[in-house]
Design a protein around this motif. Structure first.
Motif, mmCIF file in Angstrom:
data_model
loop_
_atom_site.group_PDB
_atom_site.id
_atom_site.type_symbol
_atom_site.label_atom_id
_atom_site.label_comp_id
_atom_site.label_asym_id
_atom_site.label_seq_id
_atom_site.Cartn_x
_atom_site.Cartn_y
_atom_site.Cartn_z
ATOM 1 N N ASN A 198 6.549 10.865 16.555
ATOM 2 C CA ASN A 198 7.142 11.962 15.794
ATOM 3 C C ASN A 198 7.987 12.831 16.717
ATOM 4 O O ASN A 198 8.479 13.870 16.312
ATOM 5 N N GLU A 231 2.258 4.875 10.339
ATOM 6 C CA GLU A 231 1.296 3.783 10.567
ATOM 7 C C GLU A 231 1.269 2.826 9.375
ATOM 8 O O GLU A 231 1.176 1.605 9.544
ATOM 9 N N LEU A 232 1.382 3.408 8.192
ATOM 10 C CA LEU A 232 1.408 2.583 6.983
ATOM 11 C C LEU A 232 2.625 1.642 7.008
ATOM 12 O O LEU A 232 2.544 0.480 6.604
ATOM 13 N N PHE A 257 -3.673 9.392 -5.087
ATOM 14 C CA PHE A 257 -4.805 9.984 -4.360
ATOM 15 C C PHE A 257 -5.925 10.402 -5.328
ATOM 16 O O PHE A 257 -7.102 10.236 -5.022
ATOM 17 N N ASP A 260 1.130 3.632 18.777
ATOM 18 C CA ASP A 260 1.332 4.905 18.084
ATOM 19 C C ASP A 260 1.538 6.001 19.123
ATOM 20 O O ASP A 260 0.986 5.925 20.219
ATOM 21 N N GLU A 261 2.311 7.019 18.785
ATOM 22 C CA GLU A 261 2.617 8.130 19.704
ATOM 23 C C GLU A 261 3.168 7.603 21.020
ATOM 24 O O GLU A 261 2.763 8.046 22.085
ATOM 25 N N ASN A 303 0.813 -1.218 0.000
ATOM 26 C CA ASN A 303 0.000 0.000 0.000
ATOM 27 C C ASN A 303 0.842 1.262 0.000
ATOM 28 O O ASN A 303 0.304 2.359 0.015
ATOM 29 N N MET A 304 2.138 1.084 0.034
ATOM 30 C CA MET A 304 2.993 2.270 0.096
ATOM 31 C C MET A 304 3.395 2.684 -1.299
ATOM 32 O O MET A 304 3.851 1.876 -2.096
HETATM 33 N N1 LIG Z 1 3.977 6.167 0.940
HETATM 34 C C1 LIG Z 1 2.660 6.367 1.027
HETATM 35 N N2 LIG Z 1 1.842 5.910 0.060
HETATM 36 C C2 LIG Z 1 0.507 6.098 0.101
HETATM 37 N N3 LIG Z 1 -0.122 6.738 1.088
HETATM 38 C C3 LIG Z 1 0.626 7.205 2.099
HETATM 39 C C4 LIG Z 1 2.041 7.051 2.115
HETATM 40 N N4 LIG Z 1 2.524 7.613 3.238
HETATM 41 C C5 LIG Z 1 1.455 8.098 3.882
HETATM 42 N N5 LIG Z 1 0.316 7.861 3.220
HETATM 43 C C6 LIG Z 1 -1.046 8.267 3.626
HETATM 44 O O1 LIG Z 1 -0.899 9.487 4.328
HETATM 45 C C7 LIG Z 1 -1.708 9.533 5.471
HETATM 46 C C8 LIG Z 1 -0.840 9.677 6.704
HETATM 47 O O2 LIG Z 1 -0.102 8.481 6.913
HETATM 48 P P1 LIG Z 1 0.087 7.871 8.384
HETATM 49 O O3 LIG Z 1 -1.142 7.980 9.197
HETATM 50 O O4 LIG Z 1 0.689 6.517 8.231
HETATM 51 O O5 LIG Z 1 1.174 8.907 8.906
HETATM 52 P P2 LIG Z 1 1.841 9.025 10.329
HETATM 53 O O6 LIG Z 1 3.301 9.169 10.092
HETATM 54 O O7 LIG Z 1 1.376 7.910 11.174
HETATM 55 O O8 LIG Z 1 1.279 10.421 10.840
HETATM 56 P P3 LIG Z 1 1.092 10.931 12.359
HETATM 57 O O9 LIG Z 1 2.464 11.112 12.930
HETATM 58 O O10 LIG Z 1 0.411 12.232 12.157
HETATM 59 O O11 LIG Z 1 0.284 9.891 13.036
HETATM 60 C C9 LIG Z 1 -2.505 8.239 5.458
HETATM 61 O O12 LIG Z 1 -3.753 8.468 4.876
HETATM 62 C C10 LIG Z 1 -1.674 7.318 4.613
HETATM 63 O O13 LIG Z 1 -2.464 6.344 3.985
#
Ligand SMILES: Nc1ncnc2c1ncn2[C@@H]1O[C@H](COP(=O)(O)OP(=O)(O)OP(=O)(O)O)[C@@H](O)[C@H]1O
Ligand SMILES: [Mg+2]
Length: 458
Positions: A294, A188-189, A338, A252-253, A152-153
Motif C-alpha cells: 500500500n 490479497e484477495l 458480508f 505482502d507488504e 470470491n471477489m
Molecule cells: N471485492 C471484495 N469482495 C469481497 N470481499 C472483499 C473484497 N475486497 C476485500 N474484501 C475483504 O476485505 C478484507 C480485506 O481484504 P484484503 O486483506 O485482501 O485487503 P488488502 O488490500 O490486502 O489490505 P492490507 O493492505 O491492509 O493488507 C478481507 O476480509 C477480504 O476478504
C-alpha cells in the motif's frame, strides 16, 4: 443536510380517496400542480378498482369513509397488499389520536382537516421523496442479495470489471505481478484470484507478510536455513520459495522488505534459485511471485529505500485495486455479501435501514472493504434486531458526510444535537414515539412536529 434524492422523470400516481367532492377536487388540483398524475375515488370500492388497475404510488386517504370499510381498515389493507404505496391519511380536526393510530398502522404522514394548500403541497412533496428513496433502496437491495463478482471477489462496478479482466489475463501468465492499493482494498484477495484462476491452481499459494516478520525470520522463511545456521536453528528448514514447487509465493507488504533481502530476492527471481541461510548449496526454485504494497513504491525508489532493479522485476505486470470510495456502487452488494456471511455463522438475517444504507453510500471508507466488513460485524454484534440502523454503524458514520466534514466548530448545531437525541430516544424505545417523547421530556405533539420537519424517512 438530508441527502437529496432525484425525482424520477415518470410522474408518480396519486390516488385521492375521500367522499367530499371539494376535498377530492382540491387535492387533485394541488397534486397535478406538483406534476403528479392524479386519480380520485369517493368510496372504498372505487379506490380498490384504482389500486388494482393503476400503478398507484401515493394515496391520500380520508379516515372517515362512507360504507362498511373504515379508513383504518383500508389503511391496513393497503399496507399489507401494496406495501410500497405511501399512504397519507386525512383526519378531522379533533381526531389526533386517530392520526397517531394511523401512523402506527403504517401511514407515512397525516393531514388534519382543514388543511391549507401549502400543507398539502409540503406533505405530498415529502411523500414523493420518501417514495423515491425507498424505491431506490429497493433496487439497491435486490442487488444486495445477488452474488455478483468474480470468484470470491464481490463487485460489479466498471472498475472491478476492469480488474477482473486483468486478473484473468495475469492468471494465465507466469510473470510477477505487483498489486498496488490502499489498505483493505482487497489486494490479497486479488493475489489469490490470480493464483486460483490460473493453471497452477492445484499447487500451493503461500502468503508471506514481509511487514510483520523480523528480518532474520523473513530470510529463513523465504530462503530456508540449514541446521545450526543460527542460534535456535535445530533443524534445517526448506524455504517457502522452494516449497511453492510450481505454485505462488505472495509477498505482502513488499515495501517493508529490508534492503539486503531485496537484493537476495532479486537474485532469486533472476536466477531461479536460492541459497538457504548457512548453506553454500543452491536450490532451484519454481515459484511465481506476486507482491503487494500500500506504499507508493515510486517514491520509495526515488528516496532509495526500495531497489529500482527489484521494482522493475516485480512491476512487469502492475495493477491498482481501486479504493471503495471510487466504486461506491459496489457498497450494497458488498454489504449484502458480508451480512449473508454473518447470517451463516448462526445469527439472524439482517438488513440495512434505508437511512443506514444511504449513510454508507455517503461515507468515504478510508479503511476500504475491510472497514466495511468490520463496520457490519460490529453493527450485528451490537444489535440483536433484524434491521441495522444508522445508530448501529459506529461513530465515523453517525454524522452525514463525516468523511468530508463541513467547515464548523466540531459541535454541530443545536438542531443537530436535538435531532440526534430524538433518534437515540426512538432507537431506545424501538420506535415508540409516545415513550420517546416521555424520555425526552417533551410533549408528544412537539415530537411529531419535529419528526415531520425532519422529513420523509421518519
Ligand atoms: N471485492 C471484495 N469482495 C469481497 N470481499 C472483499 C473484497 N475486497 C476485500 N474484501 C475483504 O476485505 C478484507 C480485506 O481484504 P484484503 O486483506 O485482501 O485487503 P488488502 O488490500 O490486502 O489490505 P492490507 O493492505 O491492509 O493488507 C478481507 O476480509 C477480504 O476478504
Ligand atoms: Mg493485505
Amino acid at each position: 443536510m438530508e441527502k437529496k434524492i432525484s425525482v424520477p422523470s415518470a410522474p408518480l400516481n396519486v390516488l385521492v380517496i375521500d367522499d367530499e367532492k371539494s376535498i377530492r377536487d382540491g387535492c387533485r388540483q394541488a397534486a397535478e400542480g406538483l406534476g403528479f398524475k392524479t386519480h380520485v375515488a369517493e368510496n372504498a370500492g372505487n379506490a380498490y378498482k384504482s389500486l388494482e388497475s393503476q400503478s398507484i404510488d401515493v394515496v391520500l386517504l380520508d379516515m372517515k369513509l362512507p360504507g362498511s370499510t373504515s379508513g383504518q381498515e383500508m389503511l391496513k389493507d393497503i399496507r399489507s397488499r401494496y406495501p410500497n404505496v405511501v399512504v397519507i391519511v386525512m383526519t378531522g380536526y379533533a381526531t389526533v389520536p386517530a392520526a397517531v393510530q394511523a401512523m402506527r398502522s403504517g401511514a407515512y404522514d397525516y393531514l388534519s382537516k382543514p388543511f391549507n394548500l401549502e400543507e398539502l403541497r409540503l406533505t405530498l412533496e415529502r411523500a414523493a421523496s420518501h417514495f423515491n428513496l425507498t424505491t431506490e433502496n429497493r433496487v439497491l437491495r435486490t442487488k444486495l442479495r445477488s452474488k455478483e463478482g468474480f470468484g470470491n471477489m464481490i463487485g460489479r462496478s466498471p472498475q472491478m470489471e476492469k480488474l477482473y479482466r486483468f486478473i484473468s489475463k495475469a492468471a494465465n501468465s507466469q510473470h510477477p505481478v505487483l498489486i498496488l492499493g490502499e489498505s483493505g482494498t482487497g489486494k490479497e484477495l486479488v493475489a489469490r484470484s490470480i493464483h486460483f484462476n490460473g493453471p497452477q491452481k492445484d499447487k500451493p499459494f503461500i502468503p508471506v507478510d514481509c511487514g510483520s516478520l523480523v528480518p532474520t525470520l523473513i530470510e529463513s522463511e523465504l530462503f530456508g536455513h540449514i541446521k545450526g545456521a543460527f542460534t535456535g536453528a535445530n533443524q534445517s528448514k526448506e524455504g517457502l520459495l522452494a516449497l511453492a514447487d510450481g505454485g505462488t509465493v505472495f509477498l505482502d507488504e513488499i515495501g517493508e522488505l529490508p534492503s539486503d533481502l531485496q537484493a537476495k530476492l532479486l537474485r532469486a527471481i533472476q536466477e531461479k534459485e536460492i541459497r538457504p541461510v548457512g548453506s553454500t548449496r543452491r536450490v532451484p526454485i519454481d515459484a511465481r511471485i506476486l507482491a503487494a504494497t500500500n506504499r507508493d513504491l515510486d517514491v520509495a525508489v526515488q528516496n532509495g529505500s526500495f531497489r529500482r532493479d527489484l521494482y522493475f522485476r516485480l512491476n512487469v505486470l502492475a495493477l491498482r485495486v481501486p479504493p471503495l470510495r471510487e466504486r461506491k456502487q459496489d457498497i450494497p452488494v458488498l454489504a449484502g455479501h458480508f451480512l449473508d456471511r454473518i447470517e451463516r455463522t448462526g445469527n439472524i438475517r439482517r438488513t440495512l435501514s434505508d437511512e443506514a444504507l444511504h449513510r454508507m453510500l455517503d461515507y468515504d471508507w478510508p479503511g476500504n472493504v475491510r472497514e466495511l466488513e468490520n463496520c457490519l460485524e460490529r453493527a450485528c454484534a451490537m444489535n440483536s434486531g433484524p434491521v441495522i440502523h444508522v445508530i448501529d454503524l459506529g461513530t465515523s458514520l453517525q454524522s452525514p458526510r463525516s468523511a468530508s466534514p463541513q467547515p464548523g466548530n466540531g459541535f454541530g448545531t443545536l438542531a443537530d444535537l436535538e435531532k440526534n437525541a430524538i433518534f437515540a430516544a426512538l432507537q431506545h424505545t424501538h420506535g415508540d414515539k409516545l415513550q420517546a417523547a416521555e424520555l425526552l421530556g417533551i410533549g408528544k405533539t412537539t415530537l411529531y412536529r419535529k419528526l415531520k420537519e425532519y422529513g420523509p424517512q421518519f
